[in-house]
Every structure is written in C-alpha cells, then in structure tokens.
Design a protein around this motif. Sequence first.
Motif, PDB file in Angstrom:
ATOM      1  N   GLU A   1       0.831  -1.213   0.000  1.00  0.00           N
ATOM      2  CA  GLU A   1       0.000   0.000   0.000  1.00  0.00           C
ATOM      3  C   GLU A   1       0.864   1.261   0.000  1.00  0.00           C
ATOM      4  O   GLU A   1       0.529   2.254  -0.633  1.00  0.00           O
ATOM      5  CB  GLU A   1      -0.938   0.004   1.219  1.00  0.00           C
ATOM      6  N   THR A   2       1.970   1.201   0.753  1.00  0.00           N
ATOM      7  CA  THR A   2       2.823   2.384   0.890  1.00  0.00           C
ATOM      8  C   THR A   2       4.200   2.094   0.326  1.00  0.00           C
ATOM      9  O   THR A   2       4.906   1.221   0.836  1.00  0.00           O
ATOM     10  CB  THR A   2       2.974   2.769   2.379  1.00  0.00           C
ATOM     11  N   PRO A   3       4.597   2.786  -0.734  1.00  0.00           N
ATOM     12  CA  PRO A   3       5.909   2.508  -1.324  1.00  0.00           C
ATOM     13  C   PRO A   3       7.033   3.129  -0.502  1.00  0.00           C
ATOM     14  O   PRO A   3       6.839   4.153   0.153  1.00  0.00           O
ATOM     15  CB  PRO A   3       5.820   3.177  -2.696  1.00  0.00           C
ATOM     16  N   PRO A   4       8.213   2.499  -0.515  1.00  0.00           N
ATOM     17  CA  PRO A   4       9.368   3.054   0.197  1.00  0.00           C
ATOM     18  C   PRO A   4      10.032   4.162  -0.619  1.00  0.00           C
ATOM     19  O   PRO A   4       9.823   4.270  -1.830  1.00  0.00           O
ATOM     20  CB  PRO A   4      10.290   1.847   0.310  1.00  0.00           C
ATOM     21  N   GLY A   5      10.850   4.968   0.048  1.00  0.00           N
ATOM     22  CA  GLY A   5      11.681   5.932  -0.671  1.00  0.00           C
ATOM     23  C   GLY A   5      10.903   7.028  -1.365  1.00  0.00           C
ATOM     24  O   GLY A   5       9.746   7.307  -1.046  1.00  0.00           O
ATOM     25  N   GLU A   6      11.564   7.623  -2.360  1.00  0.00           N
ATOM     26  CA  GLU A   6      11.001   8.760  -3.113  1.00  0.00           C
ATOM     27  C   GLU A   6      10.712   8.332  -4.548  1.00  0.00           C
ATOM     28  O   GLU A   6      11.393   7.468  -5.080  1.00  0.00           O
ATOM     29  CB  GLU A   6      12.025   9.907  -3.133  1.00  0.00           C
ATOM     30  N   PRO A   7       9.723   8.967  -5.196  1.00  0.00           N
ATOM     31  CA  PRO A   7       9.443   8.611  -6.599  1.00  0.00           C
ATOM     32  C   PRO A   7      10.587   9.019  -7.529  1.00  0.00           C
ATOM     33  O   PRO A   7      11.216  10.058  -7.334  1.00  0.00           O
ATOM     34  CB  PRO A   7       8.164   9.391  -6.924  1.00  0.00           C
ATOM     35  N   VAL A   8      10.851   8.173  -8.507  1.00  0.00           N
ATOM     36  CA  VAL A   8      11.889   8.454  -9.503  1.00  0.00           C
ATOM     37  C   VAL A   8      11.405   9.487 -10.517  1.00  0.00           C
ATOM     38  O   VAL A   8      12.197  10.252 -11.062  1.00  0.00           O
ATOM     39  CB  VAL A   8      12.298   7.140 -10.223  1.00  0.00           C
ATOM     40  N   MET A   9      10.092   9.511 -10.767  1.00  0.00           N
ATOM     41  CA  MET A   9       9.565  10.407 -11.806  1.00  0.00           C
ATOM     42  C   MET A   9       8.257  11.048 -11.345  1.00  0.00           C
ATOM     43  O   MET A   9       7.657  10.618 -10.369  1.00  0.00           O
ATOM     44  CB  MET A   9       9.388   9.654 -13.120  1.00  0.00           C
ATOM     45  N   SER A  10       7.851  12.051 -12.085  1.00  0.00           N
ATOM     46  CA  SER A  10       6.600  12.742 -11.775  1.00  0.00           C
ATOM     47  C   SER A  10       5.407  11.839 -12.092  1.00  0.00           C
ATOM     48  O   SER A  10       5.530  10.846 -12.817  1.00  0.00           O
ATOM     49  CB  SER A  10       6.490  14.026 -12.603  1.00  0.00           C
ATOM     50  N   ASP A  11       4.246  12.207 -11.568  1.00  0.00           N
ATOM     51  CA  ASP A  11       3.031  11.439 -11.854  1.00  0.00           C
ATOM     52  C   ASP A  11       2.742  11.415 -13.350  1.00  0.00           C
ATOM     53  O   ASP A  11       2.279  10.407 -13.890  1.00  0.00           O
ATOM     54  CB  ASP A  11       1.832  12.036 -11.103  1.00  0.00           C
ATOM     55  N   ASP A  12       2.993  12.531 -14.039  1.00  0.00           N
ATOM     56  CA  ASP A  12       2.742  12.605 -15.488  1.00  0.00           C
ATOM     57  C   ASP A  12       3.662  11.651 -16.251  1.00  0.00           C
ATOM     58  O   ASP A  12       3.249  11.016 -17.224  1.00  0.00           O
ATOM     59  CB  ASP A  12       2.957  14.030 -16.009  1.00  0.00           C
ATOM     60  N   GLU A  13       4.909  11.570 -15.797  1.00  0.00           N
ATOM     61  CA  GLU A  13       5.862  10.662 -16.445  1.00  0.00           C
ATOM     62  C   GLU A  13       5.472   9.210 -16.161  1.00  0.00           C
ATOM     63  O   GLU A  13       5.457   8.370 -17.074  1.00  0.00           O
ATOM     64  CB  GLU A  13       7.281  10.940 -15.942  1.00  0.00           C
TER      65      GLU A  13
END
Length: 309
Positions: free
Chosen positions: A205-217
């Motif tokens: 449900e909850t991903p670790p770390g930070e996103p690599v890309m924007s939601d649009d990408e």
Amino acid sequence: MFIPSDFPEPTLVPVNGVELEVFEAGRQNAGKPVVLCHGWPEHAFSWRHQMPALAAAGYHVIVPNQRGYGNSSRPAAVTDYDIEHLTGDLVALLDHYGYEDATFVGHDWGANVVWGLALLHPDRVNRLIALSVPYLERGERPWVEFLEALLGNDFYMVHFNRQPGVADAVFDENPARFLRNMFRKDEPPREPQPGMAMINLARAETPPGEPVMSDDELAVLITAFESSGFTGSVNWYRNLDRNWHLLADVDPVVRHPALMVYGERDTVAKSANLAEFVPEVEVVSLDCGHWIQQEKPEELNQVILKWLG
C-alpha cells in the motif's frame, strides 16, 4: 521538468517477424547511430533525458520498445523472447536503417541483451555501454538452477520460471500500484520479507523511498502496461536457461570498447571479474540506485558523452 508530450512520436518498424515501436531523435545525424535499449519493467520513455543530449551531440538516436513492450509485438510463445530473438530484433533494426553497426546502450535487461548482441553479432556493434547490469558469466550450471541454489525459489527470477503466470497476473491486477512502488529512489534499507519480493512490492500500500519520476511521467508507463500487460516482458526471464544453452558454443569474451556504469546504491551486484570477459571496459559509478538514467540524467549524459567523445 520533462513534459511527456515532448517525447517524440513513434513509428512501427517491421523487423525479424515482428513490429517494434521505435522513437527517434537526431535523424539529421544519419551515419552516427546510437541504439538505446530499456530494461524491465520499462519503456523507451526511460531514455527521455538521454535522447535530446545525444542528438545535440551529433548522434542519430534510435530507441525501440523491445518485443513484449508498449505497442511493439507481443508474440505468444515464450521461446520468442530468447536472446536470439531479442538480439535478432536489434540486428534487423540496423538493417532497416541501413547501418552496418552502431553504439548500443542498455540498462538492466537491455544491458543483458546488448552483452548478448556483442557475443552473437560482434560485427554489428562498434562499442557498448551497460547500465546497472554487468556482463553475466556463463557458469557451469544453467542460470535459473544456479540462482535457485543461491537465492531460493522465492527469488523473483526463479519464481517467474518455476511458477509461470503467477507473478504477471498479480502485476496485471494493478499496474499503476506496481509501477509506482517499483520506480523509487533513496530507499531506506529494509529487512528481507518472506515471500516473493516483486509480488510483495506489487501489493504494498505504501511505497518506500522517493518517486523516480513525476506522476505525469509515470502515467506513460502505466498506460503502456495497462495496454500490453506484463507477460511479454516477464517472458524475457523465462528464457534464462534457454539463453544459457544458446550461448554454449559462443566465444564468451566481449572484445569491443565498453563502458560499465553502476549505481552505488543499486541492489544489483557489481561484477568481480568484469575485465576478464570485457578486457576493454571502463567502469564508472554514480551515486544513485537502479534507475540510473532517470535518477542521475545530467551526470549520466556527461559520462556517456565524454566516453563516446
């Protein structure tokens, strides 16, 4: 900030009995081809930061969605995704553009394919760059059997082979969640959990770390996999042992100039004996995780352009 609509429009190119969805930059630079090969579970879009930089430096940049991905063909037979078919697609892509050879850049599974291309079709490669995944030595035992003995039957590459269809069905249930959870950086160290890690990740449900890309990408990848499903791409893994057999009689030494780029925080192991099999290799490490060309795009572009220059 990259805007997905800036990514070039693709063409469908017939090669090797299939069609590949191919994106290009720098067509005006005909004669200096660079072919960029994505990994799993990715898309040509993962090279969005490299394409303009390479085109500006004078290269004709050719970026296929490889078989099983995006709008490229997705053959039903598992064996249609072996190393002979995957490298054959790239050779036929060169033929389509009228090139004798090219520089090939591969990330993750794409790096595996590029190493295989250098072994099976050495005259079609002038130099190569591998990101994340080093040359894999062909040891005494087939790769799945070797990995099973080393890492157990829950290791994802083993699981894909021993329980075909199970993982892809889980990924297909919610591609958006799986891809959101997969494309992370700066992840805190975690204790190993029981079960198959990729399935656990797909359901988290909850991903670790930070996103690599924007939601649009990320939406570009989600749309692609909602359309294609994951089976074609997972079938690449289901040919590991077949590839081991196909490479039995091939000279295992890559004699081309090669650049190996590691992410210092990648979970993929570095090679202890790379220079033994790739004598002309130069090795660079960047301070990032697995998604090198998306986590450190500017730094990687500088490394690549300096090495090519």
